[in-house]
Design a protein around this motif. Structure first.
Motif, mmCIF file in Angstrom:
data_model
loop_
_atom_site.group_PDB
_atom_site.id
_atom_site.type_symbol
_atom_site.label_atom_id
_atom_site.label_comp_id
_atom_site.label_asym_id
_atom_site.label_seq_id
_atom_site.Cartn_x
_atom_site.Cartn_y
_atom_site.Cartn_z
ATOM 1 N N VAL A 1 1.768 2.736 -19.656
ATOM 2 C CA VAL A 1 0.342 2.616 -19.954
ATOM 3 C C VAL A 1 -0.488 3.388 -18.931
ATOM 4 C CG1 VAL A 1 -1.595 1.012 -20.122
ATOM 5 C CG2 VAL A 1 0.621 0.372 -21.077
ATOM 6 N N ALA A 2 -0.309 3.065 -17.659
ATOM 7 C CA ALA A 2 -1.126 3.684 -16.614
ATOM 8 C C ALA A 2 -0.446 3.527 -15.269
ATOM 9 C CB ALA A 2 -2.520 3.066 -16.570
ATOM 10 N N ALA A 3 -0.802 4.401 -14.332
ATOM 11 C CA ALA A 3 -0.277 4.313 -12.972
ATOM 12 C C ALA A 3 -1.322 4.827 -12.001
ATOM 13 C CB ALA A 3 1.028 5.102 -12.839
ATOM 14 N N ILE A 4 -1.153 4.417 -10.753
ATOM 15 C CA ILE A 4 -2.083 4.830 -9.709
ATOM 16 C C ILE A 4 -1.288 5.051 -8.436
ATOM 17 C CG2 ILE A 4 -2.622 2.417 -9.101
ATOM 18 C CD1 ILE A 4 -5.527 3.398 -8.577
ATOM 19 N N ARG A 5 -1.587 6.123 -7.739
ATOM 20 C CA ARG A 5 -0.892 6.414 -6.493
ATOM 21 C C ARG A 5 -1.266 5.403 -5.417
ATOM 22 N NH1 ARG A 5 1.362 11.703 -6.148
ATOM 23 N NH2 ARG A 5 1.267 11.530 -3.875
ATOM 24 N N TRP A 6 -0.495 5.402 -4.340
ATOM 25 C CA TRP A 6 -0.690 4.410 -3.294
ATOM 26 C C TRP A 6 -2.093 4.455 -2.717
ATOM 27 C CZ3 TRP A 6 -2.065 5.686 1.664
ATOM 28 C CH2 TRP A 6 -1.953 7.035 2.015
ATOM 29 N N SER A 7 -2.679 5.653 -2.633
ATOM 30 C CA SER A 7 -4.015 5.794 -2.057
ATOM 31 C C SER A 7 -5.114 5.496 -3.054
ATOM 32 C CB SER A 7 -4.197 7.208 -1.517
ATOM 33 O OG SER A 7 -4.159 8.130 -2.594
ATOM 34 N N GLY A 8 -4.757 5.423 -4.321
ATOM 35 C CA GLY A 8 -5.761 5.226 -5.351
ATOM 36 C C GLY A 8 -6.451 6.509 -5.771
ATOM 37 N N GLY A 9 -6.058 7.625 -5.159
ATOM 38 C CA GLY A 9 -6.746 8.871 -5.426
ATOM 39 C C GLY A 9 -6.362 9.536 -6.729
ATOM 40 N N MET A 10 -5.212 9.205 -7.257
ATOM 41 C CA MET A 10 -4.755 9.829 -8.503
ATOM 42 C C MET A 10 -4.362 8.730 -9.481
ATOM 43 S SD MET A 10 -4.731 13.210 -8.500
ATOM 44 C CE MET A 10 -3.411 13.685 -9.593
ATOM 45 N N SER B 1 0.809 -1.214 0.000
ATOM 46 C CA SER B 1 0.000 0.000 0.000
ATOM 47 C C SER B 1 0.843 1.266 0.000
ATOM 48 C CB SER B 1 -0.947 -0.002 1.195
ATOM 49 O OG SER B 1 -0.219 -0.042 2.402
ATOM 50 N N SER B 2 2.130 1.154 0.239
ATOM 51 C CA SER B 2 2.981 2.339 0.245
ATOM 52 C C SER B 2 3.589 2.620 -1.119
ATOM 53 C CB SER B 2 4.093 2.189 1.285
ATOM 54 O OG SER B 2 4.959 1.128 0.942
ATOM 55 N N TYR B 3 3.332 1.777 -2.096
ATOM 56 C CA TYR B 3 3.896 1.943 -3.436
ATOM 57 C C TYR B 3 2.843 2.430 -4.418
ATOM 58 C CZ TYR B 3 8.147 -0.588 -2.193
ATOM 59 O OH TYR B 3 9.332 -0.972 -1.633
ATOM 60 N N ALA B 4 3.255 3.303 -5.307
ATOM 61 C CA ALA B 4 2.470 3.562 -6.496
ATOM 62 C C ALA B 4 2.640 2.357 -7.421
ATOM 63 C CB ALA B 4 2.954 4.821 -7.190
ATOM 64 N N MET B 5 1.610 2.065 -8.186
ATOM 65 C CA MET B 5 1.646 0.920 -9.082
ATOM 66 C C MET B 5 1.439 1.375 -10.517
ATOM 67 S SD MET B 5 2.269 -1.635 -7.146
ATOM 68 C CE MET B 5 1.979 -2.943 -8.348
ATOM 69 N N GLY B 6 2.137 0.736 -11.405
ATOM 70 C CA GLY B 6 2.019 1.101 -12.806
ATOM 71 C C GLY B 6 1.900 -0.117 -13.700
ATOM 72 N N TRP B 7 1.396 0.138 -14.896
ATOM 73 C CA TRP B 7 1.376 -0.877 -15.954
ATOM 74 C C TRP B 7 2.161 -0.325 -17.149
ATOM 75 C CZ3 TRP B 7 -0.533 -5.769 -15.656
ATOM 76 C CH2 TRP B 7 -1.417 -6.069 -14.619
ATOM 77 N N PHE B 8 2.991 -1.173 -17.690
ATOM 78 C CA PHE B 8 3.719 -0.873 -18.905
ATOM 79 C C PHE B 8 3.434 -1.989 -19.901
ATOM 80 C CE2 PHE B 8 6.785 2.568 -17.902
ATOM 81 C CZ PHE B 8 6.488 2.732 -16.568
ATOM 82 N N ARG B 9 3.762 -1.749 -21.151
ATOM 83 C CA ARG B 9 3.619 -2.805 -22.143
ATOM 84 C C ARG B 9 4.782 -2.743 -23.130
ATOM 85 N NH1 ARG B 9 -1.704 -0.577 -25.469
ATOM 86 N NH2 ARG B 9 -0.692 1.218 -26.473
ATOM 87 N N GLN B 10 5.047 -3.884 -23.708
ATOM 88 C CA GLN B 10 6.116 -3.965 -24.690
ATOM 89 C C GLN B 10 5.679 -4.864 -25.837
ATOM 90 O OE1 GLN B 10 9.944 -5.175 -23.136
ATOM 91 N NE2 GLN B 10 11.002 -4.237 -24.863
ATOM 92 N N ALA B 11 5.609 -4.258 -27.013
ATOM 93 C CA ALA B 11 5.271 -4.987 -28.228
ATOM 94 C C ALA B 11 6.558 -5.498 -28.868
ATOM 95 C CB ALA B 11 4.513 -4.086 -29.186
ATOM 96 N N PRO B 12 6.468 -6.535 -29.696
ATOM 97 C CA PRO B 12 7.672 -7.077 -30.342
ATOM 98 C C PRO B 12 8.415 -6.013 -31.123
ATOM 99 C CG PRO B 12 5.827 -8.571 -30.632
ATOM 100 C CD PRO B 12 5.267 -7.315 -30.018
ATOM 101 N N GLY B 13 9.709 -5.905 -30.891
ATOM 102 C CA GLY B 13 10.528 -4.962 -31.615
ATOM 103 C C GLY B 13 10.414 -3.526 -31.153
ATOM 104 N N LYS B 14 9.655 -3.301 -30.084
ATOM 105 C CA LYS B 14 9.469 -1.941 -29.580
ATOM 106 C C LYS B 14 9.944 -1.837 -28.143
ATOM 107 C CE LYS B 14 5.592 -0.686 -32.576
ATOM 108 N NZ LYS B 14 4.225 -0.102 -32.614
ATOM 109 N N GLU B 15 10.157 -0.600 -27.717
ATOM 110 C CA GLU B 15 10.557 -0.368 -26.351
ATOM 111 C C GLU B 15 9.361 -0.479 -25.413
ATOM 112 O OE1 GLU B 15 14.314 2.679 -27.159
ATOM 113 O OE2 GLU B 15 12.578 3.341 -25.988
ATOM 114 N N ARG B 16 9.673 -0.753 -24.171
ATOM 115 C CA ARG B 16 8.613 -0.790 -23.159
ATOM 116 C C ARG B 16 8.036 0.605 -23.007
ATOM 117 N NH1 ARG B 16 9.680 -4.339 -17.860
ATOM 118 N NH2 ARG B 16 10.287 -5.682 -19.595
ATOM 119 N N GLU B 17 6.704 0.695 -22.947
ATOM 120 C CA GLU B 17 6.063 1.998 -22.840
ATOM 121 C C GLU B 17 5.081 2.038 -21.681
ATOM 122 O OE1 GLU B 17 3.681 3.059 -26.207
ATOM 123 O OE2 GLU B 17 2.433 1.269 -26.080
#
Length: 125
Positions: A47-56, A29-45
């Protein structure tokens, strides 16, 4: 923090998926969490993130209005609801944990300390 992502699969364009990322460790619960994605032949990019509280929440422009990130700290889980899938969404999706409080950091992979193993999302046209 150990992260385990799941929920990927093969779907047709226009379909939906919900990805989940379960975390172990008492400090989730003290960490912000994020999602990234990586398509073949491309760099990781970012996608989305959320603060620890979920408020942002934060989204890449390419997914705004179609993806929704959420978290349940009681279950140590972060989710990514993906709607209106497009073939260009095909990628391996990774969840990650960031210790930073500054939301401007969340767009950058090097600001995350822990990573899950990834889950494949394939969208057919």
């Amino acid at each position: 923090v150990q992260l385990q992502a799941c929920g990927g699969g093969l779907v047709q364009a226009g379909g939906s998926l919900r990805l989940s990322c379960a975390a172990s460790g008492r400090t989730f619960s003290s960490y912000a969490m994020g999602w990234f994605r990586q398509a073949p032949g491309k760099e990781r990019e970012f996608v989305a993130a959320i603060r620890w509280s979920g408020g942002m929440t934060y989204y890449a422009d390419s997914v705004k209005g179609r993806f929704t990130i959420s978290r349940d700290n009681a279950k140590n889980t972060v989710y990514l609801q993906i709607n209106s899938l497009k073939p260009e969404d095909t990628a391996v999706y990774y969840c990650a944990a960031s210790p930073y409080m500054d939301g401007s950091y969340y767009y950058y992979a090097h600001r995350y300390d822990y990573w899950g193993q990834g889950t494949q999302v394939t969208v057919s046209s």
